[in-house]
Motif scaffolding. Sequence first.
Motif, PDB file in Angstrom:
ATOM      1  N   GLY A 180      -3.947   0.511  16.592  1.00 34.88           N
ATOM      2  CA  GLY A 180      -4.725  -0.230  15.606  1.00 34.88           C
ATOM      3  C   GLY A 180      -4.803   0.522  14.291  1.00 34.88           C
ATOM      4  N   ALA A 181      -4.990   1.844  14.370  1.00 34.72           N
ATOM      5  CA  ALA A 181      -5.015   2.668  13.159  1.00 34.72           C
ATOM      6  C   ALA A 181      -3.666   2.625  12.450  1.00 34.72           C
ATOM      7  CB  ALA A 181      -5.385   4.106  13.524  1.00 34.72           C
ATOM      8  N   LEU A 182      -2.572   2.636  13.216  1.00 36.65           N
ATOM      9  CA  LEU A 182      -1.236   2.573  12.631  1.00 36.65           C
ATOM     10  C   LEU A 182      -1.025   1.258  11.890  1.00 36.65           C
ATOM     11  CD1 LEU A 182       1.665   3.513  12.222  1.00 36.65           C
ATOM     12  CD2 LEU A 182       2.171   2.794  14.568  1.00 36.65           C
ATOM     13  N   ARG A 183      -1.420   0.155  12.484  1.00 38.43           N
ATOM     14  CA  ARG A 183      -1.273  -1.150  11.820  1.00 38.43           C
ATOM     15  C   ARG A 183      -2.111  -1.199  10.541  1.00 38.43           C
ATOM     16  NH1 ARG A 183      -2.058  -2.885  17.496  1.00 38.43           N
ATOM     17  NH2 ARG A 183       0.013  -3.300  18.351  1.00 38.43           N
ATOM     18  N   TRP A 184      -3.325  -0.680  10.621  1.00 37.46           N
ATOM     19  CA  TRP A 184      -4.207  -0.663   9.447  1.00 37.46           C
ATOM     20  C   TRP A 184      -3.599   0.200   8.339  1.00 37.46           C
ATOM     21  CZ3 TRP A 184      -7.291   2.174   6.195  1.00 37.46           C
ATOM     22  CH2 TRP A 184      -8.381   1.509   5.599  1.00 37.46           C
ATOM     23  N   ALA A 185      -3.081   1.355   8.716  1.00 35.73           N
ATOM     24  CA  ALA A 185      -2.471   2.262   7.747  1.00 35.73           C
ATOM     25  C   ALA A 185      -1.236   1.630   7.108  1.00 35.73           C
ATOM     26  CB  ALA A 185      -2.098   3.580   8.428  1.00 35.73           C
ATOM     27  N   ALA A 186      -0.446   0.905   7.903  1.00 38.68           N
ATOM     28  CA  ALA A 186       0.752   0.259   7.365  1.00 38.68           C
ATOM     29  C   ALA A 186       0.389  -0.756   6.297  1.00 38.68           C
ATOM     30  CB  ALA A 186       1.534  -0.411   8.493  1.00 38.68           C
ATOM     31  N   HIS A 187      -0.691  -1.494   6.538  1.00 32.96           N
ATOM     32  CA  HIS A 187      -1.130  -2.478   5.549  1.00 32.96           C
ATOM     33  C   HIS A 187      -1.591  -1.792   4.272  1.00 32.96           C
ATOM     34  CE1 HIS A 187      -3.687  -5.779   3.884  1.00 32.96           C
ATOM     35  NE2 HIS A 187      -2.689  -6.492   4.333  1.00 32.96           N
ATOM     36  N   GLU A 188      -2.307  -0.683   4.407  1.00 34.54           N
ATOM     37  CA  GLU A 188      -2.763   0.064   3.237  1.00 34.54           C
ATOM     38  C   GLU A 188      -1.582   0.641   2.462  1.00 34.54           C
ATOM     39  OE1 GLU A 188      -5.945   0.535   1.949  1.00 34.54           O
ATOM     40  OE2 GLU A 188      -6.348  -1.119   3.326  1.00 34.54           O
ATOM     41  N   ALA A 189      -0.587   1.155   3.173  1.00 32.29           N
ATOM     42  CA  ALA A 189       0.597   1.690   2.497  1.00 32.29           C
ATOM     43  C   ALA A 189       1.326   0.595   1.730  1.00 32.29           C
ATOM     44  CB  ALA A 189       1.531   2.344   3.514  1.00 32.29           C
ATOM     45  N   ALA A 190       1.435  -0.587   2.330  1.00 31.30           N
ATOM     46  CA  ALA A 190       2.099  -1.703   1.652  1.00 31.30           C
ATOM     47  C   ALA A 190       1.348  -2.100   0.387  1.00 31.30           C
ATOM     48  CB  ALA A 190       2.206  -2.890   2.613  1.00 31.30           C
ATOM     49  N   LEU A 191       0.006  -2.105   0.430  1.00 32.18           N
ATOM     50  CA  LEU A 191      -0.783  -2.438  -0.751  1.00 32.18           C
ATOM     51  C   LEU A 191      -0.492  -1.494  -1.901  1.00 32.18           C
ATOM     52  CD1 LEU A 191      -4.340  -3.200   0.722  1.00 32.18           C
ATOM     53  CD2 LEU A 191      -2.839  -4.818  -0.461  1.00 32.18           C
ATOM     54  N   ARG A 192      -0.316  -0.223  -1.579  1.00 29.06           N
ATOM     55  CA  ARG A 192      -0.128   0.801  -2.606  1.00 29.06           C
ATOM     56  C   ARG A 192       1.326   1.002  -3.007  1.00 29.06           C
ATOM     57  NH1 ARG A 192      -4.516   1.561   0.121  1.00 29.06           N
ATOM     58  NH2 ARG A 192      -6.274   2.745  -0.682  1.00 29.06           N
ATOM     59  N   GLY A 193       2.262   0.397  -2.270  1.00 26.66           N
ATOM     60  CA  GLY A 193       3.668   0.678  -2.499  1.00 26.66           C
ATOM     61  C   GLY A 193       3.998   2.108  -2.157  1.00 26.66           C
ATOM     62  N   ALA A 194       3.277   2.645  -1.155  1.00 25.72           N
ATOM     63  CA  ALA A 194       3.417   4.052  -0.784  1.00 25.72           C
ATOM     64  C   ALA A 194       4.158   4.171   0.536  1.00 25.72           C
ATOM     65  CB  ALA A 194       2.039   4.699  -0.650  1.00 25.72           C
TER      66      ALA A 194
END
Length: 324
Positions: A180-194
């Motif tokens: 769940g943390a990995l999925r959440w982190a992936a979404h945050e990375a996509a938002l930032r283009g990071a």
Amino acid sequence: MSNSLRILVGVDGSPGSEAALRWALAEAALRAGRPDAGGPACTVTALLAWTGEGLPAGVLRAAEQTDEGTLGAAAAEMLERAIKRVGEPDGAVELRRLVVRGKATQALTGAARNYDLLVVGEHGHTPLYRRTAGSVSQGVVHHSSIPVVVARRDSAPAASARRADRPVVVGVDGSDLSLGALRWAAHEAALRGAPLRVVHAWGGLDQMYAEALVTAQGALLRQAEGILDHAVTLGLDGAADLAVDTVLAPDPAVRALLRESRDAQLLVVGSRGLGGFARLLIGSVSHQCVLYAACDTAVVHTDGDAVPAAEPAAAMTGAGLAAG
């Protein structure tokens, strides 16, 4: 995860809580600025909780019986001053005010059920009564039912932290909560283009059995590789296109994650899970990361999907193995 987000942020007039409010507004602006955002505007609710602790009972009663409610009015005024220092958001983000009587930890965790994300500062104090630094952030991390971000005063806000070379780092151990943390982190990375950096640490084993561990090191390494590969395959299935790299560290989880946090813009961990080879609570790992990470830290309390399934699969670019 919808890009229309309801964020609750704890504000108490301290610089740490103002950093949290900046982070929350920047996060909402990131989501509101997405081309596919649509729907209602992102909302940020700044909650200030106050108590009369430390005041004589007679003084507290007298203050509460005045026409304007002296203590409540002072708390509301403090909230407005904090918002003025931080600045109002643009039209795409709605900022709401909420002043409640009660202890900050209980007020925030009680209200959190109506929100998607809770943001607090790493240190702070409650109005009219100083509290132990960090006690509120630790309290909400352990008792919140939604993801919690602990914002650092010396970290750049989410919207201005577009340092594409600085990844979103997430720790995984094969547990459902770490996925769940990995999925959440992936979404945050996509938002930032990071880029997204996925870390699995398999060290920290009992040194009493050092000789046996040396003999079994090859098997342990293969097991750790399998855990990491499985987590990435399962956790990023259906995620947005991302540059993803992996880190396999023969260290205790806390040491590996704190090291990676030095170059990260956000560190993400699950609230608890499996600790590498042995079955351990990750609660201690999240606790240490909240206290000592060099960047903003998110603790995710759910194993649910955090990435819209309709988005394209993740692109594994630059994936690597780091053992140092």
